[in-house]
Design an enzyme around this catalytic site. Structure first.
Site, PDB file in Angstrom:
ATOM      1  CE  LYS A  43      -1.801   1.824   3.935  1.00 51.15           C
ATOM      2  NZ  LYS A  43      -1.606   3.278   4.015  1.00 51.15           N
ATOM      3  CG  ASN A  44       2.416   2.684   3.586  1.00 57.32           C
ATOM      4  OD1 ASN A  44       1.224   2.938   3.408  1.00 57.32           O
ATOM      5  ND2 ASN A  44       2.945   2.524   4.794  1.00 57.32           N
ATOM      6  NE  ARG A 114      -0.427  12.817   7.198  1.00 61.19           N
ATOM      7  CZ  ARG A 114      -0.176  14.055   7.526  1.00 61.19           C
ATOM      8  NH1 ARG A 114      -1.110  14.817   8.013  1.00 61.19           N
ATOM      9  NH2 ARG A 114       1.026  14.557   7.371  1.00 61.19           N
ATOM     10  CB  CYS A 138      -5.089  11.698  10.938  1.00 59.61           C
ATOM     11  SG  CYS A 138      -3.820  10.588  11.406  1.00 59.61           S
ATOM     12  NE  ARG A 143       0.097  10.207   9.711  1.00 57.12           N
ATOM     13  CZ  ARG A 143      -0.287   9.084   9.113  1.00 57.12           C
ATOM     14  NH1 ARG A 143      -1.403   8.511   9.440  1.00 57.12           N
ATOM     15  NH2 ARG A 143       0.455   8.532   8.180  1.00 57.12           N
ATOM     16  CG  ASP A 146       6.789  20.540  10.252  1.00 54.47           C
ATOM     17  OD1 ASP A 146       6.217  19.424  10.151  1.00 54.47           O
ATOM     18  OD2 ASP A 146       7.723  20.741  11.036  1.00 54.47           O
ATOM     19  CG  ASP A 328       2.388   1.352   9.406  1.00 53.31           C
ATOM     20  OD1 ASP A 328       1.988   2.221  10.185  1.00 53.31           O
ATOM     21  OD2 ASP A 328       2.607   1.567   8.191  1.00 53.31           O
ATOM     22  CB  VAL A 350       6.876   6.594  14.448  1.00 59.42           C
ATOM     23  CG1 VAL A 350       6.627   7.242  13.090  1.00 59.42           C
ATOM     24  CG2 VAL A 350       8.167   5.780  14.415  1.00 59.42           C
ATOM     25  NE  ARG A 420      -6.799   4.357   5.139  1.00 53.11           N
ATOM     26  CZ  ARG A 420      -5.842   4.684   5.992  1.00 53.11           C
ATOM     27  NH1 ARG A 420      -6.074   4.779   7.273  1.00 53.11           N
ATOM     28  NH2 ARG A 420      -4.625   4.957   5.565  1.00 53.11           N
TER      29      ARG A 420
HETATM   30  C1  UD1 Z   1       4.027   6.794   6.327  1.00 48.11           C
HETATM   31  C2  UD1 Z   1       3.124   5.604   6.118  1.00 48.11           C
HETATM   32  C3  UD1 Z   1       2.568   5.097   7.435  1.00 48.11           C
HETATM   33  C4  UD1 Z   1       3.715   4.813   8.403  1.00 48.11           C
HETATM   34  C5  UD1 Z   1       4.632   6.020   8.519  1.00 48.11           C
HETATM   35  C6  UD1 Z   1       5.859   5.746   9.359  1.00 48.11           C
HETATM   36  C7  UD1 Z   1       2.161   5.958   3.935  1.00 48.11           C
HETATM   37  C8  UD1 Z   1       0.942   6.224   3.131  1.00 48.11           C
HETATM   38  N1  UD1 Z   1       2.024   5.987   5.262  1.00 48.11           N
HETATM   39  O1  UD1 Z   1       3.232   7.839   6.885  1.00 48.11           O
HETATM   40  O2  UD1 Z   1       1.832   3.898   7.189  1.00 48.11           O
HETATM   41  O3  UD1 Z   1       3.175   4.514   9.678  1.00 48.11           O
HETATM   42  O4  UD1 Z   1       5.093   6.429   7.221  1.00 48.11           O
HETATM   43  O5  UD1 Z   1       6.550   4.653   8.876  1.00 48.11           O
HETATM   44  O6  UD1 Z   1       3.222   5.705   3.396  1.00 48.11           O
HETATM   45  N2  UD1 Z   1       6.103  14.635  10.730  1.00 48.11           N
HETATM   46  C9  UD1 Z   1       6.298  15.961  11.033  1.00 48.11           C
HETATM   47  N3  UD1 Z   1       6.390  16.857  10.000  1.00 48.11           N
HETATM   48  C10 UD1 Z   1       6.286  16.465   8.691  1.00 48.11           C
HETATM   49  C11 UD1 Z   1       6.101  15.106   8.404  1.00 48.11           C
HETATM   50  C12 UD1 Z   1       6.001  14.193   9.449  1.00 48.11           C
HETATM   51  O7  UD1 Z   1       6.397  16.336  12.188  1.00 48.11           O
HETATM   52  O8  UD1 Z   1       6.363  17.321   7.803  1.00 48.11           O
HETATM   53  C13 UD1 Z   1       5.988  13.656  11.840  1.00 48.11           C
HETATM   54  C14 UD1 Z   1       4.601  13.010  11.862  1.00 48.11           C
HETATM   55  O9  UD1 Z   1       3.673  13.800  12.582  1.00 48.11           O
HETATM   56  C15 UD1 Z   1       4.893  11.700  12.541  1.00 48.11           C
HETATM   57  C16 UD1 Z   1       6.337  11.374  12.101  1.00 48.11           C
HETATM   58  O10 UD1 Z   1       6.870  12.581  11.607  1.00 48.11           O
HETATM   59  O11 UD1 Z   1       4.874  11.842  13.935  1.00 48.11           O
HETATM   60  C17 UD1 Z   1       6.409  10.311  11.036  1.00 48.11           C
HETATM   61  O12 UD1 Z   1       5.664  10.707   9.915  1.00 48.11           O
HETATM   62  P1  UD1 Z   1       6.024  10.207   8.442  1.00 48.11           P
HETATM   63  O13 UD1 Z   1       7.254   9.370   8.460  1.00 48.11           O
HETATM   64  O14 UD1 Z   1       6.009  11.399   7.555  1.00 48.11           O
HETATM   65  O15 UD1 Z   1       4.795   9.255   8.104  1.00 48.11           O
HETATM   66  P2  UD1 Z   1       3.803   9.336   6.896  1.00 48.11           P
HETATM   67  O16 UD1 Z   1       4.549   9.587   5.629  1.00 48.11           O
HETATM   68  O17 UD1 Z   1       2.668  10.233   7.243  1.00 48.11           O
END
Ligand code: UD1
Length: 443
Positions: A43-44, A114, A138, A143, A146, A328, A350, A420
């Site tokens: 999926k990811n 998202r 969410c 999440r 920035d 996950d 995370v 999903r």
């Molecule tokens: C992706 C995966 C999700 C997985 C996660 C971590 C998809 C569709 N989803 O989510 O299944 O659990 O990686 O392996 O691929 N953060 C910030 N600022 C940002 C971006 C992220 O503070 O700009 C924080 C988030 O709030 C969170 C952490 O970083 O606490 C990890 O987020 P991120 O690695 O970006 O996860 P996703 O890409 O949302």
């Protein structure tokens, strides 16, 4: 028992707009799982590859695409942008991005998923502008976005948040390569930046990049399409932008989380199963944890065998970016820890607020206390079947696993979360011997 309909607030990250009175799953205490199961494409990975097709002024064919709800939503996002999306064979999706008609990802779709924000980078690169609804909060935490924004700004884009949308404007000279250091190896920010950099002038360096296998799959896809990228699989990527991004056919990697979910299910039921279609290296830390719990694991090239080796022993879990333990898989292991011998501590590093599953598991008798991002799980629990609600995708799957070992009947509601990310979850578990049934409620 039917629950009353509960409409979710739009933007809550849940699948707003779907009928909460839709399907539910019942699970009876099941025998040891046995047999073979083939996992679907990740999926990811596929969601980002679909977004990356926006970079290609041609036709992208993706193979091993899972039939899951999130793929449908990403398909709708791309269609809203002008991409022609069609299923051309079983598990094969064709994306014709020759002509885009819009650069706006609408709120109704982004609020449902998202990961729609993955179009920010490729749209900025291809169209010079992007307008993507802010995803909002969410159910597994705030999440933030920035780092995605800071990365695009570093490449020279002007980014404004207005009226609930992220508006990206690229100067007429186009995106310019930069060196970007991510504060945290965010999966989504790394992917958006890779895709934006694929069209920028010069070589962009991303430091502290996320290293998840799905990112490596995105890098492989772009390399095959003609984008020079160095450092695949490492925390430093060098992407040289080009406008010559070619049409391609690409096979999506197998879903390590789906595979891991079946393995935990087997371990919890004292089962013996073969999981095919996944690279065992992508699950290394998960397999080691299963071994620490007492399961016997064999690794093939694309296959993992799990053999029962007696009662499970509780293990501590600490989620971390890859190659650390995946967030996950946290809920599934918490369910296993609840029935294992001994106590364990689960640390979620995370995401904030990813323990809602523990409350539902508590309704089945689990003894879990939460303190900040730590959960103390007291094991040896004989779970009892109960009506429970999926709090999120992985939490929903973990409740189904708990149902396999609980006394009596467990009914899992809010199944749309599971839909999903898992293709035919019930059907696959039933093939392995689970006493599980999906009840379809006509809409
Ligand atoms: C992706 C995966 C999700 C997985 C996660 C971590 C998809 C569709 N989803 O989510 O299944 O659990 O990686 O392996 O691929 N953060 C910030 N600022 C940002 C971006 C992220 O503070 O700009 C924080 C988030 O709030 C969170 C952490 O970083 O606490 C990890 O987020 P991120 O690695 O970006 O996860 P996703 O890409 O949302």
């Amino acid at each position: 028992m039917r629950r009353q309909p509960t409409r979710r607030a739009a933007g809550s990250g849940q699948q707003d707009g779907r009928d909460d009175l839709a399907d539910y799953i019942t699970i009876e205490h099941s025998p040891a799982l046995s047999g073979r199961v083939v996992v679907a494409g990740a999926k990811n990975s596929v969601l980002k590859l679909m977004a990356a097709s926006l970079l290609i002024e041609g036709v992208t064919v993706l193979q091993n695409v899972p039939h899951i709800a999130d793929v449908e939503i990403m398909g709708q996002v791309l269609q809203a942008l002008g991409v022609k999306v069609s299923w051309t064979a079983h598990h094969e999706l064709t994306l014709d991005g020759r002509q885009l008609s819009s650069h706006t990802a609408p709120y109704e779709l982004v609020a449902q998923m998202r990961a729609s924000t993955a179009v920010l980078g490729p749209l900025s690169g291809r169209c010079g502008q992007a307008r993507v609804a802010l995803p909002g909060g969410c159910n597994i935490g705030s999440r933030k976005i920035d780092m995605h924004i800071a990365g695009l700004q570093a490449l020279g884009a002007e980014v404004r948040i207005e009226h609930g949308f992220i508006n990206v404007e690229v100067p007429p000279s186009g995106l310019q390569a930069a060196e970007v250091l991510l504060e945290f190896p965010s999966v989504g920010a790394t992917e958006n930046l890779i895709m934006a950099a694929a069209r920028a002038h010069g070589t962009t360096i991303i430091k502290n990049a996320a290293r998840e296998p799905e990112i490596t799959d995105l890098v492989a896809f772009l390399q095959e399409a003609g984008v020079p990228i160095e450092g695949a699989g490492t925390s430093e990527l060098a992407i040289t932008g080009t406008t010559d991004i070619r049409e391609l056919r690409h096979q999506v990697i197998g879903d390590r989380i789906e595979a891991g979910t079946f393995l935990v299910a087997a371990a919890m039921t004292h089962g013996d199963i073969e999981v095919e279609g996944v690279n065992p290296e992508h699950l290394d830390v998960v397999l080691r944890k299963l071994e620490a719990m007492g399961a016997r694991i064999e690794r093939g090239a694309h296959t993992i065998w799990l053999h029962d080796a007696g009662d499970l022993k509780a293990v501590d879990i600490q989620t971390l970016p890859y190659p650390g333990f995946p967030t996950d898989m946290q809920a599934q292991f918490m369910a296993a820890d609840a029935i294992a011998q001994g106590s364990s501590i689960v640390t979620e590093n995370v995401f904030e607020n990813r323990f809602m599953f523990a409350d539902e598991l508590g309704r089945m008798g689990a003894d879990i206390s939460i303190e900040g991002h730590y959960a103390l799980v007291k094991g040896n629990t004989l779970l009892s079947g109960a009506p429970v609600s999926s709090p999120d995708l992985r939490g929903g799957a973990a409740l189904v696993l708990a149902g396999l070992v609980a006394e009596g009947t467990t009914t899992v509601y809010d199944v749309y979360h599971i839909d999903r990310g898992y293709e035919d979850f019930c059907g696959k578990l039933a093939t392995l011997g689970a006493r599980i049934k999906r009840h379809s409620v006509p809409g």
